[in-house]
Design a protein around this motif. Sequence first.
Motif, PDB file in Angstrom:
ATOM      1  N   ALA A  91       0.841  -1.196   0.000  1.00  0.00           N
ATOM      2  CA  ALA A  91       0.000   0.000   0.000  1.00  0.00           C
ATOM      3  C   ALA A  91       0.876   1.245   0.000  1.00  0.00           C
ATOM      4  N   ILE A  92       0.441   2.298  -0.647  1.00  0.00           N
ATOM      5  CA  ILE A  92       1.117   3.590  -0.611  1.00  0.00           C
ATOM      6  C   ILE A  92       0.078   4.677  -0.394  1.00  0.00           C
ATOM      7  N   CYS A  93       0.553   5.807   0.184  1.00  0.00           N
ATOM      8  CA  CYS A  93      -0.341   6.942   0.374  1.00  0.00           C
ATOM      9  C   CYS A  93      -0.687   7.556  -0.982  1.00  0.00           C
ATOM     10  N   VAL A  94      -1.947   7.980  -1.105  1.00  0.00           N
ATOM     11  CA  VAL A  94      -2.438   8.546  -2.367  1.00  0.00           C
ATOM     12  C   VAL A  94      -2.925   9.970  -2.105  1.00  0.00           C
ATOM     13  N   LEU A  95      -2.469  10.924  -2.937  1.00  0.00           N
ATOM     14  CA  LEU A  95      -2.874  12.317  -2.801  1.00  0.00           C
ATOM     15  C   LEU A  95      -4.382  12.449  -2.981  1.00  0.00           C
ATOM     16  N   ASP A  96      -5.016  13.170  -2.076  1.00  0.00           N
ATOM     17  CA  ASP A  96      -6.462  13.383  -2.112  1.00  0.00           C
ATOM     18  C   ASP A  96      -6.726  14.876  -2.295  1.00  0.00           C
ATOM     19  N   THR A  97      -7.319  15.240  -3.428  1.00  0.00           N
ATOM     20  CA  THR A  97      -7.632  16.657  -3.694  1.00  0.00           C
ATOM     21  C   THR A  97      -9.144  16.888  -3.782  1.00  0.00           C
ATOM     22  N   LYS A  98      -9.942  15.869  -3.377  1.00  0.00           N
ATOM     23  CA  LYS A  98     -11.393  15.980  -3.506  1.00  0.00           C
ATOM     24  C   LYS A  98     -12.031  16.348  -2.177  1.00  0.00           C
ATOM     25  N   PRO A  99     -13.059  17.221  -2.216  1.00  0.00           N
ATOM     26  CA  PRO A  99     -13.802  17.540  -1.000  1.00  0.00           C
ATOM     27  C   PRO A  99     -14.478  16.272  -0.465  1.00  0.00           C
ATOM     28  N   PRO A 100     -14.822  16.182   0.780  1.00  0.00           N
ATOM     29  CA  PRO A 100     -14.667  17.264   1.764  1.00  0.00           C
ATOM     30  C   PRO A 100     -13.344  17.210   2.534  1.00  0.00           C
ATOM     31  N   TYR A 101     -12.575  16.123   2.357  1.00  0.00           N
ATOM     32  CA  TYR A 101     -11.370  15.981   3.178  1.00  0.00           C
ATOM     33  C   TYR A 101     -10.084  16.301   2.430  1.00  0.00           C
ATOM     34  N   GLY A 102     -10.174  16.354   1.124  1.00  0.00           N
ATOM     35  CA  GLY A 102      -8.968  16.562   0.327  1.00  0.00           C
ATOM     36  C   GLY A 102      -8.435  17.984   0.414  1.00  0.00           C
ATOM     37  N   GLY A 103      -7.254  18.170  -0.161  1.00  0.00           N
ATOM     38  CA  GLY A 103      -6.623  19.493  -0.130  1.00  0.00           C
ATOM     39  C   GLY A 103      -6.106  19.886  -1.498  1.00  0.00           C
ATOM     40  N   SER A 104      -5.022  20.606  -1.518  1.00  0.00           N
ATOM     41  CA  SER A 104      -4.455  21.118  -2.759  1.00  0.00           C
ATOM     42  C   SER A 104      -3.370  20.168  -3.273  1.00  0.00           C
ATOM     43  N   PRO A 105      -2.915  20.372  -4.499  1.00  0.00           N
ATOM     44  CA  PRO A 105      -1.728  19.655  -4.965  1.00  0.00           C
ATOM     45  C   PRO A 105      -0.521  20.063  -4.129  1.00  0.00           C
ATOM     46  N   PRO A 106       0.605  19.361  -4.247  1.00  0.00           N
ATOM     47  CA  PRO A 106       1.821  19.727  -3.516  1.00  0.00           C
ATOM     48  C   PRO A 106       2.209  21.188  -3.745  1.00  0.00           C
ATOM     49  N   VAL A 107       2.830  21.788  -2.736  1.00  0.00           N
ATOM     50  CA  VAL A 107       3.076  23.225  -2.703  1.00  0.00           C
ATOM     51  C   VAL A 107       4.572  23.514  -2.625  1.00  0.00           C
ATOM     52  N   THR A 108       5.005  24.521  -3.386  1.00  0.00           N
ATOM     53  CA  THR A 108       6.373  25.030  -3.290  1.00  0.00           C
ATOM     54  C   THR A 108       6.355  26.335  -2.498  1.00  0.00           C
ATOM     55  N   MET A 109       7.066  26.361  -1.389  1.00  0.00           N
ATOM     56  CA  MET A 109       7.198  27.575  -0.579  1.00  0.00           C
ATOM     57  C   MET A 109       8.521  28.261  -0.929  1.00  0.00           C
ATOM     58  N   THR A 110       8.607  29.561  -0.707  1.00  0.00           N
ATOM     59  CA  THR A 110       9.776  30.304  -1.166  1.00  0.00           C
ATOM     60  C   THR A 110      10.348  31.210  -0.069  1.00  0.00           C
ATOM     61  N   ILE A 111      11.660  31.417  -0.171  1.00  0.00           N
ATOM     62  CA  ILE A 111      12.372  32.445   0.599  1.00  0.00           C
ATOM     63  C   ILE A 111      13.130  33.286  -0.413  1.00  0.00           C
TER      64      ILE A 111
END
Length: 329
Positions: A21-41
């Motif tokens: 088993a592997i973790c699967v990205l969830d982007t669907k409501p009501p529990y899902g979120g956004s795609p992966p995020v790049t933060m910057t400095i």
Amino acid sequence: MRKLPFLLLILTALASLPSMAICVLDTKPPYGGSPPVTMTIAPFTIRIDADAPADRSLMISEQKSTMGALVSYECVPGDIYGKETQAPLGPTTQDKMFATDIPGIEIRPIFSTGRATGRFPSTSKVSTGRVNFPATSSYSIEVYKTQKRLNLSNPAGDVVIGSGIIAYTWINTISPDTYSFRLQIGEIRIISTPVCRLDGEKSVDFNIVSATNVGNGVKRPLDFSLVCITDYGNYTASASLSTQTPTSDNAYIQVVDSAGNSDRLKIRVDDSNGNPLPVDASRAEVKSNIATDTPAKFTWNATLLRASGSALPENGKFNARAEIVLQVN
């Protein structure tokens, strides 16, 4: 013919193994979120004094990233996730710090969920059916000086580390491709300021002088030195002279006698080469390529002279004041 059942049993056994088993990205409501995020400095420059201590407990700079967004995964307990670094950040040194392009300057990246913080690297196991990286997440980088003397070459700023992605949180496997959050930094530079010490305030005592002495000029030494420590290997020191009471041609310092007259005496100051110095700081004596922690020595002379052909100063004490203006590069 006897080998066929044996082969069949092997195939059956292989086919019955469960898939991992592997973790699967969830982007669907009501529990899902956004795609992966790049933060910057954003790019920044560190400014430090050359005598700043080498101390792994004392930050010389700290920068925080932009914020994240909710990134959510559906998982099976036992799946793994964690934090990792990559080039252009250098190899790990100690205390969860990492080398840079400047020996003696190290960086410690930090990841925060808004409630808890963690250093790099790390690995954890999933304990529930979902892993959430909250929107309050962010990165920060702490910068430390870990070496007494730095070896710098560009007074406009040496590159500590180039721009790039230096850290990420991963899920399932340790790879930049499996990031949930990652940190993109701009170029980091450092500028060091030399630190100098002067051998104290200087005063010139002309002692008791007579009309004859003053007519011929009374010369006294005005020697001074300064010592600078620098991260650039050597330094250049310049010294000029400035006074609030110059003569009209800016060639002499006016002297005030005991009666308050300022037109009877004057002082000329010559540099180490015997050349008169203007008293408006318009010309300086320069000592170049002085090794760090080595004195730059100036051997000046001050000469007391009459300021007019006929009038003599009143008996008693007289005084004059000027400033030696020092500049170090």
